[in-house]
Design an enzyme around this catalytic site. Structure first.
Site, mmCIF file in Angstrom:
data_model
loop_
_atom_site.group_PDB
_atom_site.id
_atom_site.type_symbol
_atom_site.label_atom_id
_atom_site.label_comp_id
_atom_site.label_asym_id
_atom_site.label_seq_id
_atom_site.Cartn_x
_atom_site.Cartn_y
_atom_site.Cartn_z
ATOM 1 N N HIS A 50 41.900 -60.753 17.969
ATOM 2 C CA HIS A 50 42.486 -59.402 17.905
ATOM 3 C C HIS A 50 41.872 -58.667 16.710
ATOM 4 C CE1 HIS A 50 45.757 -56.448 17.258
ATOM 5 N NE2 HIS A 50 46.163 -56.722 18.481
ATOM 6 N N ASP A 86 46.590 -67.332 13.629
ATOM 7 C CA ASP A 86 47.240 -66.113 14.092
ATOM 8 C C ASP A 86 48.222 -66.528 15.185
ATOM 9 O OD1 ASP A 86 47.969 -63.914 15.567
ATOM 10 O OD2 ASP A 86 45.984 -62.993 15.594
ATOM 11 N N GLN A 97 50.744 -64.626 19.416
ATOM 12 C CA GLN A 97 51.032 -64.890 20.829
ATOM 13 C C GLN A 97 51.629 -66.269 21.082
ATOM 14 O OE1 GLN A 97 51.084 -62.658 23.060
ATOM 15 N NE2 GLN A 97 49.998 -61.037 21.986
ATOM 16 N N LYS A 110 57.360 -59.738 18.953
ATOM 17 C CA LYS A 110 56.854 -60.492 20.115
ATOM 18 C C LYS A 110 57.720 -61.718 20.386
ATOM 19 C CE LYS A 110 52.096 -59.045 19.105
ATOM 20 N NZ LYS A 110 51.738 -58.069 20.129
ATOM 21 N N CYS A 133 42.915 -54.391 21.896
ATOM 22 C CA CYS A 133 42.486 -54.579 20.496
ATOM 23 C C CYS A 133 41.512 -55.750 20.370
ATOM 24 C CB CYS A 133 43.682 -54.786 19.561
ATOM 25 S SG CYS A 133 44.748 -53.365 19.483
HETATM 26 N N1 PLP Z 1 47.014 -60.980 16.778
HETATM 27 C C1 PLP Z 1 47.222 -61.111 18.085
HETATM 28 C C2 PLP Z 1 46.637 -62.284 18.819
HETATM 29 C C3 PLP Z 1 47.991 -60.162 18.777
HETATM 30 O O1 PLP Z 1 48.200 -60.289 20.082
HETATM 31 C C4 PLP Z 1 48.526 -59.067 18.052
HETATM 32 C C5 PLP Z 1 49.282 -58.015 18.745
HETATM 33 O O2 PLP Z 1 49.145 -57.804 19.923
HETATM 34 C C6 PLP Z 1 48.297 -58.997 16.684
HETATM 35 C C7 PLP Z 1 47.536 -59.960 16.075
HETATM 36 C C8 PLP Z 1 48.873 -57.893 15.860
HETATM 37 O O3 PLP Z 1 50.248 -57.965 15.888
HETATM 38 P P1 PLP Z 1 51.154 -56.806 15.219
HETATM 39 O O4 PLP Z 1 50.656 -55.524 15.804
HETATM 40 O O5 PLP Z 1 52.544 -57.146 15.648
HETATM 41 O O6 PLP Z 1 50.946 -56.891 13.762
#
Ligand code: PLP
Length: 410
Positions: A125, A204, A207, A230, A368
């Site tokens: 991401h 990270d 998910q 999430k 993203c």
């Molecule tokens: N990393 C991953 C794999 C994600 O799916 C997301 C959000 O979709 C993020 C980071 C960023 O999360 P947040 O926007 O809640 O900070």
């Protein structure tokens, strides 16, 4: 009815009828954000009606009560992740802030220097790419993407070759959000540490946290970041877990509020963990609701959630694979509960729009993950993502609607 199917009743919004056609809602955009259960809504009302005050340093009853609840919430997060201590839990606004906290403090620390290397997955991401690019800009380190195999899984052989004495940090998603791949994070971490015990590994967990039991001590990583929204908690919540000795060693990033010990114009000293990283009034109510959502997930049970979601994911996978012209990114196994499709000749946005008109909420676009999309030579996908409250009816409706929409678009 299996126990988990009863949980749907906890999510009032799923009874909504949507759009002009007043279609029943099929919510399959859970990787973007989940809906909130009644117990979280009720906890919000309880907190704001009975306990709301600013925390720490308060002489009065409500301040003590809110402080107690806030610090109990930190312990709940620590227990959920199997952290050694609540001192290792920094409340954040979500995964993005957690990763930025690590990248910014590393930039200030002097621990990353010219010629060091940071490895990320190709399907990461942007929140797990851009903070590292910013760190590289400031330190002269180099960001290197770990390739995917032809089957779009983590390329372990290439990864092992990329590990060198210069590897300073490896940052991987447990489950990737655009592809859905479940990465072998325990092996990824072990390989990084074998190469050099000083190499830092950040997972990270955006998910994974709502879908899989996580034990940060067993994983052996250094940092783990996730987002509350999430995992059935409000937006603007989340946490970063970091190994205590590292968090102690790194400098604070934001100044002010509870992060100080003593302030004078000559010199300021900093608070102990975890407060050193929590400048300003935290999201007190939000963090308490995050703990409520984690307790909810624990009551339902992560193993039951995983079994249920994976059965639905396989049903969706098989149904999508049977549709003419649909290409599914990645294989049927070793994935989280989300599926991205590409249909040559059909724009993902058109498909998403038609699905919306039929009451099906999915996400379209690059999710993203622009470098990943570029590596595939596409601009985006249509992504279906499943949470504990989805059922077979949701999957079958989504499949029928996808077939109808594709027939309309071709
Ligand atoms: N990393 C991953 C794999 C994600 O799916 C997301 C959000 O979709 C993020 C980071 C960023 O999360 P947040 O926007 O809640 O900070």
């Amino acid at each position: 009815m299996s126990d988990i199917l009863r949980e749907r009743a906890q999510f009032t919004i799923l009874r909504e009828r949507i759009g002009k056609g007043q279609k029943p809602l099929v919510y399959l955009d859970n990787a973007a954000t989940t809906q909130k259960p009644l117990c979280v809504e009720e906890a919000a009302q309880r907190y704001y009606e009975q306990a709301n005050a600013n925390i720490h340093r308060g002489a009065h009853y409500l301040s003590r009560l809110a402080t107690e609840q806030h610090e109990a919430a930190r312990q709940t997060v620590a227990d959920f992740l199997h952290a050694e201590s609540a001192r290792e839990i920094i409340f954040t606004s979500g995964t993005t802030m957690g990763i930025n906290l690590v990248s910014q403090t590393l930039a200030l620390s002097g621990l990353v220097g010219q010629g060091d290397e940071i490895l990320v997955t190709t399907d990461a991401h942007h929140s797990n790419i851009v903070p590292w690019q910013m760190l590289c800009e400031r330190t002269g380190a180099r960001l290197r993407p770990i390739p995917l195999t032809a089957e779009l899984s983590f390329d372990f052989a290439s990864y092992e070759q990329m590990l060198t004495p210069r590897t300073r940090l490896v940052a991987v998603p447990y489950i990737s959000n655009a592809l859905g791949a479940l990465n072998p994070v325990a092996d990824i971490i072990a390989a990084a540490k074998r190469n050099n015990p000083q190499t830092l590994v950040l997972v990270d967990g955006a998910q994974s946290t709502a879908h899989l039991p996580v034990n940060v001590q067993e994983l052996g990583c250094d940092f783990y970041a996730f987002s509350g929204h999430k995992i059935y908690a409000p937006t603007g919540t989340g946490a970063l877990w970091g190994r205590a000795e590292l968090l102690e060693q790194l400098p604070p990033w934001l100044g002010g509020g509870e992060m100080i010990s003593e302030v004078s114009f000559e010199k300021t000293t900093y608070n102990t963990l975890p407060f050193k990283y929590e400048a300003g009034t935290p999201n007190i109510g939000g963090n308490i609701l995050l703990a409520e959502a984690l307790r909810y997930v624990q009551r339902v049970g992560l193993e039951a959630i995983d079994t249920h979601e994976m059965a639905l994911t396989r049903r969706l996978y098989d149904g999508l694979a049977a549709l003419d012209g649909v290409q599914i990114l990645g294989g049927r196994e070793n994935r989280g509960s989300l599926i991205s499709i590409h249909v040559p000749g059909v724009h993902h946005y058109d498909l998403g729009t038609l699905l919306d008109q039929m009451g099906i909420a999915v996400r379209t676009g690059h999710h993203c993950c622009q470098p990943f999309m570029a590596s595939l030579g596409i601009t985006g996908t249509t992504r279906y993502s499943i949470a504990l409250y989805n059922n077979e009816d949701d999957i079958d409706r989504a499949l029928r609607a996808t077939e109808r929409a594709l027939n309309m678009l071709r």
